[in-house]
Design a protein around this motif. Structure first.
Motif: not given
Length: 625
Positions: A550, A565, A548, A562-563, A509, A507
């Motif tokens: 962003s 999950k 994710e 950078w995350r 963002t 994703l």
């Protein structure tokens, strides 16, 4: 038949006692045929002459055969003596008399000289056979042959031409010819009846005919004159005059006829030459006028083409005078320099030349003035009316006056500003490629050196290849953007699309951010390392995890995260490899920022913080500077 008719006419003209013939036209008939026919037909016409004379002898003269053959030889010799030199002078068959030299040659050779042959041979035969003394026969014979040739030869040639041309005279010409004939007959009858006291008047109708109708008029007038003399001569036989008086009167008439015919032919030749010269002059004048008109139209067309070319050319065209001042300029040059065409007139060359390039003009002008060159071409800068600069390729041709001095210059100026800008862009791009290549090779060298220390040979090959692919993806993106700043989202997609479906498990963002080439390479390498680890050990190693990514701005700071999950539980690694170096020290040092990596159980997080200035374009990144 023509030969016999001519012989009959000659027989009819006989009035001098003891002289069987006084005018012999048959020789003129055969001479005319020889002059108007090719050489190979002459044998045929000589045969006709022999047969005709023998037949005439049988009908009218009844001379013994050996006498008749002698006369035949005399006449044939006279005809050939005239025909051969005349044919040589006329250069082949002669259709008609056209020039005065032709008439004079005919009169001298055919009328005066050739009859001497027949007169000499014929008179000698008369002496041998005991007919008449030589001195009595020779003058009459010569005069008769000369008169006969003068009457018959031009008349036959005229008749042949009229037959071949099927000439039809105009009614006015017929009426005028009839008037001339009546005047001729009336004047002849009056003169002969009055003792020929005014005989000098008789040639006047012949000259009239020559002036109006040239050779045809002369021939017909002379024939009428001869008929009138012949008719009057018949009265000598019944007149109470002595034989000597009759012979003298007939000789006078023949001589007058000879003079009138000769004069008429000469006048006709002069008139024909004059008319032909007038016709040729008129034709030449008409041709000259046509050529002048054609040339005038051609010049006018050329001027129109030049004007159209000058005004509508896709390049600037101008004319400078010998003093170096502009005389005329076309619309294209005026638009190129931002002037109206009228505004440019009177300006000097240096007025529109960039100050730094004026020395080029001075050098070229000196070569023209000294005569070392008549043309030159160069590339220089011009100053527009608004002060801006435009590049032009200038081709100059010099037109000189009769003294060799410069009269005016023709200049053709092509706007090459875009080409110069393109050349400059290529130069900068070449410099940029050189700079980028050195940087890329340095990165590759660092990667190879660090991985060689920390990896086995098998691991080195695979890991080194993966990192080169990441660099290649970065290069592809930069090349596609022509080494201009690349969109950050596109940069992220280029590094992670091999590991997960963007928009589903990866994703993105953040606002639209343009990343210069100097920042794109370290960010791209870091993203590649993160995606590789996530695929092997993190959120992208199972079917439930996601990543994710962003980014954003906080005043003068750029932040990127950078995350991971949903992946397997994460623990702090006991040792760090080259990947950590890429994620930490290489990214931080390249962007003058800070990098932090955390390993919570929920997933790896990576944070990049750097000043906004690290994302600004500098001279090394902008190929258009």
């Amino acid at each position: 038949m023509g030969y016999l008719l001519a012989a009959a006419f000659g027989r009819w003209m006989m009035v001098i006692p003891d002289i069987p013939i006084t005018i012999w036209p048959p020789n003129g008939v055969i001479l005319a045929m020889l002059l108007t026919r090719p050489y190979h037909t002459w044998v045929w016409w000589i045969t006709v002459a022999v047969a005709g004379e023998l037949t005439a002898n049988l009908i009218w003269f009844q001379n013994p055969l050996h006498w008749a053959l002698g006369y035949v030889v005399a006449n044939v010799a006279s005809i050939l003596t005239a025909a051969m030199p005349l044919a040589f002078l006329f250069r082949g068959p002669l259709r008609r008399f056209e020039q005065l030299p032709q008439v004079l040659a005919f009169l001298v050779i055919g009328v005066l000289a050739a009859p001497m042959i027949s007169a000499t041979l014929g008179s000698a035969i008369d002496v041998l056979v005991g007919k008449n003394p030589f001195l009595k026969t020779w003058p009459v014979w010569w005069l008769g042959d000369a008169t006969g040739i003068l009457i018959a030869a031009p008349l036959v040639m005229t008749a042949i031409n009229a037959w071949q041309e099927t000439a039809r005279p105009r009614l006015v010409d017929v009426v005028e010819g009839g008037v001339i004939a009546l005047v001729l007959l009336g004047l002849t009858a009056w003169e002969l009846s009055s003792g020929a006291a005014f005989a000098f008047l008789l040639p006047l109708p012949v000259l009239w005919a020559a002036l109006r109708f040239e050779f045809r008029g002369v021939c017909l007038a002379v024939l009428g004159f001869a008929l009138a003399i012949g008719a009057h001569a018949q009265t000598f036989q019944v007149a109470e005059v002595s034989e000597a008086v009759a012979a003298l009167m007939h000789t006078r008439m023949q001589t007058l006829l000879l003079v009138a015919a000769s004069t008429g032919l000469i006048v006709a030749a002069i008139i024909r030459q004059q008319r032909r010269a007038t016709s040729d002059l008129a034709r030449a004048n008409s041709d000259l006028e046509a050529r002048v008109l054609e040339r005038t139209l051609a010049i006018a067309a050329a001027e129109r083409r030049f004007k159209a070319t000058f005004e509508n050319a896709g390049v600037g065209i101008t004319i400078f005078g010998g003093d170096g001042r502009l005389m005329e300029a076309n619309d294209m040059l005026a638009r190129m320099l931002g002037y109206d065409p009228e505004e440019m007139e009177g300006r000097s060359i240096n007025d529109i030349t960039h100050p730094e390039d004026r020395y080029l003009v001075d050098e070229a002008w000196n070569r023209l003035e000294t005569g070392a060159a008549d043309e030159y071409d160069l590339e220089k800068r011009y100053i527009r009316k608004d002060g801006s600069v435009v590049w032009g390729h200038t081709t100059v041709s010099c037109v000189r006056d009769t003294d060799g001095k410069i009269d005016y210059l023709i200049k053709i100026i092509q706007d090459i500003t875009l080409r110069k800008q393109s050349e400059e862009a290529r130069r900068i791009l070449a410099r940029e490629v050189h700079h980028r290549s050195k940087n890329l090779l340095t990165i590759v060298q660092i990667i190879a050196r660090q991985m060689a220390v920390r990896s086995s040979p098998q691991e080195f090959v695979k890991s080194f290849g993966d990192r080169l692919q990441a660099l290649a993806a970065n290069q592809d993106l930069l090349i596609k953007s022509a080494w201009q700043p690349a969109d950050l989202a596109d940069l992220v997609k280029s590094q992670v699309h091999h590991f997960g479906e963007v928009g589903n498990r990866v994703l993105l963002t953040g606002p639209r951010v343009s990343v210069p080439p100097s920042a794109a390479q370290p960010i791209g390498m870091a993203l590649h390392e993160l995606a590789t680890n996530a695929t092997k050990y993190g959120a992208l190693s199972n079917d439930a995890g996601l990543v994710e990514i962003s980014w954003g701005f906080d005043e003068d700071t750029f932040r990127m995260s950078w995350r991971e999950k949903g992946g397997p539980a994460v623990t702090q690694p006991e040792s760090f490899g080259f990947g950590t170096t890429v994620l930490d020290r290489m990214a931080a040092s390249s962007l003058s920022g800070e990098v932090s990596i955390e390993y919570p159980p929920t997933g790896v997080t990576w944070h990049l913080t750097c000043p906004i200035s690290a994302l600004r374009v500098d001279d090394g990144d902008d190929a258009s500077n």
